[in-house]
Scaffold this motif. Structure first.
Motif, PDB file in Angstrom:
ATOM      1  N   ILE A  44       0.848  -1.202   0.000  1.00  0.00           N
ATOM      2  CA  ILE A  44       0.000   0.000   0.000  1.00  0.00           C
ATOM      3  C   ILE A  44       0.874   1.240   0.000  1.00  0.00           C
ATOM      4  O   ILE A  44       0.686   2.157  -0.804  1.00  0.00           O
ATOM      5  CB  ILE A  44      -0.951   0.002   1.216  1.00  0.00           C
ATOM      6  CG1 ILE A  44      -2.007  -1.095   1.062  1.00  0.00           C
ATOM      7  CG2 ILE A  44      -1.611   1.373   1.387  1.00  0.00           C
ATOM      8  CD1 ILE A  44      -2.843  -1.340   2.306  1.00  0.00           C
ATOM      9  N   TYR A  45       1.856   1.289   0.890  1.00  0.00           N
ATOM     10  CA  TYR A  45       2.721   2.465   0.981  1.00  0.00           C
ATOM     11  C   TYR A  45       3.473   2.696  -0.327  1.00  0.00           C
ATOM     12  O   TYR A  45       3.533   3.827  -0.837  1.00  0.00           O
ATOM     13  CB  TYR A  45       3.701   2.319   2.147  1.00  0.00           C
ATOM     14  CG  TYR A  45       4.554   3.551   2.324  1.00  0.00           C
ATOM     15  CD1 TYR A  45       4.006   4.708   2.866  1.00  0.00           C
ATOM     16  CD2 TYR A  45       5.874   3.574   1.903  1.00  0.00           C
ATOM     17  CE1 TYR A  45       4.765   5.863   2.999  1.00  0.00           C
ATOM     18  CE2 TYR A  45       6.645   4.720   2.037  1.00  0.00           C
ATOM     19  CZ  TYR A  45       6.089   5.861   2.582  1.00  0.00           C
ATOM     20  OH  TYR A  45       6.849   6.998   2.715  1.00  0.00           O
ATOM     21  N   ASN A  46       4.040   1.644  -0.887  1.00  0.00           N
ATOM     22  CA  ASN A  46       4.833   1.800  -2.108  1.00  0.00           C
ATOM     23  C   ASN A  46       3.996   2.240  -3.302  1.00  0.00           C
ATOM     24  O   ASN A  46       4.516   2.857  -4.226  1.00  0.00           O
ATOM     25  CB  ASN A  46       5.616   0.524  -2.399  1.00  0.00           C
ATOM     26  CG  ASN A  46       6.817   0.395  -1.478  1.00  0.00           C
ATOM     27  OD1 ASN A  46       7.265   1.368  -0.852  1.00  0.00           O
ATOM     28  ND2 ASN A  46       7.345  -0.811  -1.365  1.00  0.00           N
ATOM     29  N   HIS A  47       2.695   1.962  -3.279  1.00  0.00           N
ATOM     30  CA  HIS A  47       1.808   2.503  -4.314  1.00  0.00           C
ATOM     31  C   HIS A  47       1.866   4.034  -4.292  1.00  0.00           C
ATOM     32  O   HIS A  47       1.940   4.679  -5.346  1.00  0.00           O
ATOM     33  CB  HIS A  47       0.369   2.014  -4.095  1.00  0.00           C
ATOM     34  CG  HIS A  47      -0.628   2.766  -4.897  1.00  0.00           C
ATOM     35  ND1 HIS A  47      -0.855   2.518  -6.235  1.00  0.00           N
ATOM     36  CD2 HIS A  47      -1.442   3.806  -4.567  1.00  0.00           C
ATOM     37  CE1 HIS A  47      -1.761   3.358  -6.691  1.00  0.00           C
ATOM     38  NE2 HIS A  47      -2.143   4.152  -5.703  1.00  0.00           N
ATOM     39  N   TYR A  48       1.833   4.611  -3.098  1.00  0.00           N
ATOM     40  CA  TYR A  48       1.871   6.075  -2.979  1.00  0.00           C
ATOM     41  C   TYR A  48       3.255   6.631  -3.291  1.00  0.00           C
ATOM     42  O   TYR A  48       3.369   7.731  -3.832  1.00  0.00           O
ATOM     43  CB  TYR A  48       1.393   6.500  -1.585  1.00  0.00           C
ATOM     44  CG  TYR A  48      -0.094   6.283  -1.427  1.00  0.00           C
ATOM     45  CD1 TYR A  48      -1.012   7.214  -1.901  1.00  0.00           C
ATOM     46  CD2 TYR A  48      -0.587   5.125  -0.846  1.00  0.00           C
ATOM     47  CE1 TYR A  48      -2.372   7.000  -1.794  1.00  0.00           C
ATOM     48  CE2 TYR A  48      -1.952   4.898  -0.737  1.00  0.00           C
ATOM     49  CZ  TYR A  48      -2.841   5.840  -1.217  1.00  0.00           C
ATOM     50  OH  TYR A  48      -4.190   5.628  -1.120  1.00  0.00           O
ATOM     51  N   VAL A  49       4.295   5.887  -2.968  1.00  0.00           N
ATOM     52  CA  VAL A  49       5.649   6.319  -3.325  1.00  0.00           C
ATOM     53  C   VAL A  49       5.745   6.472  -4.841  1.00  0.00           C
ATOM     54  O   VAL A  49       6.257   7.474  -5.339  1.00  0.00           O
ATOM     55  CB  VAL A  49       6.707   5.308  -2.806  1.00  0.00           C
ATOM     56  CG1 VAL A  49       8.089   5.631  -3.363  1.00  0.00           C
ATOM     57  CG2 VAL A  49       6.742   5.287  -1.283  1.00  0.00           C
ATOM     58  N   ALA A  50       5.236   5.502  -5.565  1.00  0.00           N
ATOM     59  CA  ALA A  50       5.367   5.493  -7.025  1.00  0.00           C
ATOM     60  C   ALA A  50       4.379   6.396  -7.749  1.00  0.00           C
ATOM     61  O   ALA A  50       4.656   6.831  -8.874  1.00  0.00           O
ATOM     62  CB  ALA A  50       5.201   4.060  -7.541  1.00  0.00           C
ATOM     63  N   ASN A  51       3.247   6.703  -7.124  1.00  0.00           N
ATOM     64  CA  ASN A  51       2.164   7.352  -7.865  1.00  0.00           C
ATOM     65  C   ASN A  51       1.660   8.669  -7.306  1.00  0.00           C
ATOM     66  O   ASN A  51       0.686   9.216  -7.841  1.00  0.00           O
ATOM     67  CB  ASN A  51       0.973   6.382  -7.960  1.00  0.00           C
ATOM     68  CG  ASN A  51       1.327   5.135  -8.706  1.00  0.00           C
ATOM     69  OD1 ASN A  51       1.602   5.169  -9.894  1.00  0.00           O
ATOM     70  ND2 ASN A  51       1.357   4.013  -7.996  1.00  0.00           N
ATOM     71  N   SER A  52       2.248   9.180  -6.240  1.00  0.00           N
ATOM     72  CA  SER A  52       1.694  10.406  -5.664  1.00  0.00           C
ATOM     73  C   SER A  52       2.779  11.219  -4.960  1.00  0.00           C
ATOM     74  O   SER A  52       3.910  10.771  -4.781  1.00  0.00           O
ATOM     75  CB  SER A  52       0.590  10.065  -4.653  1.00  0.00           C
ATOM     76  OG  SER A  52       1.167   9.648  -3.436  1.00  0.00           O
ATOM     77  N   THR A  53       2.350  12.392  -4.545  1.00  0.00           N
ATOM     78  CA  THR A  53       3.244  13.250  -3.760  1.00  0.00           C
ATOM     79  C   THR A  53       2.808  13.319  -2.299  1.00  0.00           C
ATOM     80  O   THR A  53       3.284  14.168  -1.559  1.00  0.00           O
ATOM     81  CB  THR A  53       3.277  14.678  -4.355  1.00  0.00           C
ATOM     82  OG1 THR A  53       1.944  15.198  -4.397  1.00  0.00           O
ATOM     83  CG2 THR A  53       3.902  14.687  -5.733  1.00  0.00           C
TER      84      THR A  53
END
Length: 192
Positions: A44-53
């Motif tokens: 879940i966390y790495n999804h935000y690392v790759a796709n958001s600020t």
């Protein structure tokens, strides 16, 4: 018989018509995270690392790094919680972490809440925040600080405001991700 009369008579009375299936309810339970949850939390966390600020991390978090953070939170007796679906899927997580490592800051933490992409907009963030605050109070925490990106995190700002967090400051151009400068909004809540 007229065509219009035939069409009216062709319909079944309302009580005999098949009912449309009720939409599935979004079900979950909130509980303390375990070491077995860490791979799902990491995904879940790495999804935000790759796709958001919403996080300023630029490289995916390694499982080893997450295990270390989890162990530190547990050692301090601070809450680290997950929301789990009835089938066992981790839908989101939340935790608090020391604001700073100096001893005088021991009653102040920074919070983090992340939801799986399919779990957003369903009230899960609210449930996690509510439980996180309750568990933080029980752990003796007195102040919670939120550091929120100034772009792309409007939902997070609204959620914190609903729980009584107030803006205490802004920092401009302190992060650089995806080719652009980003700032942060600082919010704080006192636990009494």
């Amino acid at each position: 018989m007229l065509e219009e009369e035939y069409q009216v008579r062709r319909k079944l009375p309302a009580h005999l018509r098949p009912k449309a299936p009720e939409p599935e309810q979004f079900a979950y339970s909130v509980r303390a995270a375990t070491a077995e949850d860490l791979p799902s939390i990491r995904a879940i966390y790495n999804h935000y690392v790759a796709n958001s600020t919403v996080t300023f991390d630029e490289k995916p978090m390694a499982l080893r790094e997450l295990r270390s953070k989890f162990a530190h939170v547990q050692k301090l007796g601070f809450p680290f919680i997950v929301a789990q679906s009835p089938s066992g899927e981790i839908l989101g997580f939340a935790y608090v972490y020391p604001w700073k490592e100096k001893a005088a800051y021991r009653f102040t933490v920074e919070n983090s809440i992340y939801l799986g992409p399919a779990a957003t907009g369903k009230g899960l963030g609210y449930a996690l925040m509510d439980e996180l605050i309750l568990r933080s109070k029980a752990a003796g925490i007195k102040e919670i600080v939120a550091v929120i990106a100034d772009r792309g995190a409007e939902g997070s700002i609204r959620l914190h405001e609903k729980f009584g967090f107030t803006e205490i400051g802004r920092m401009g151009r302190v992060g650089f991700k995806f080719g652009r400068w980003l700032g942060t909004i600082l919010m704080q809540k006192s636990l009494k």
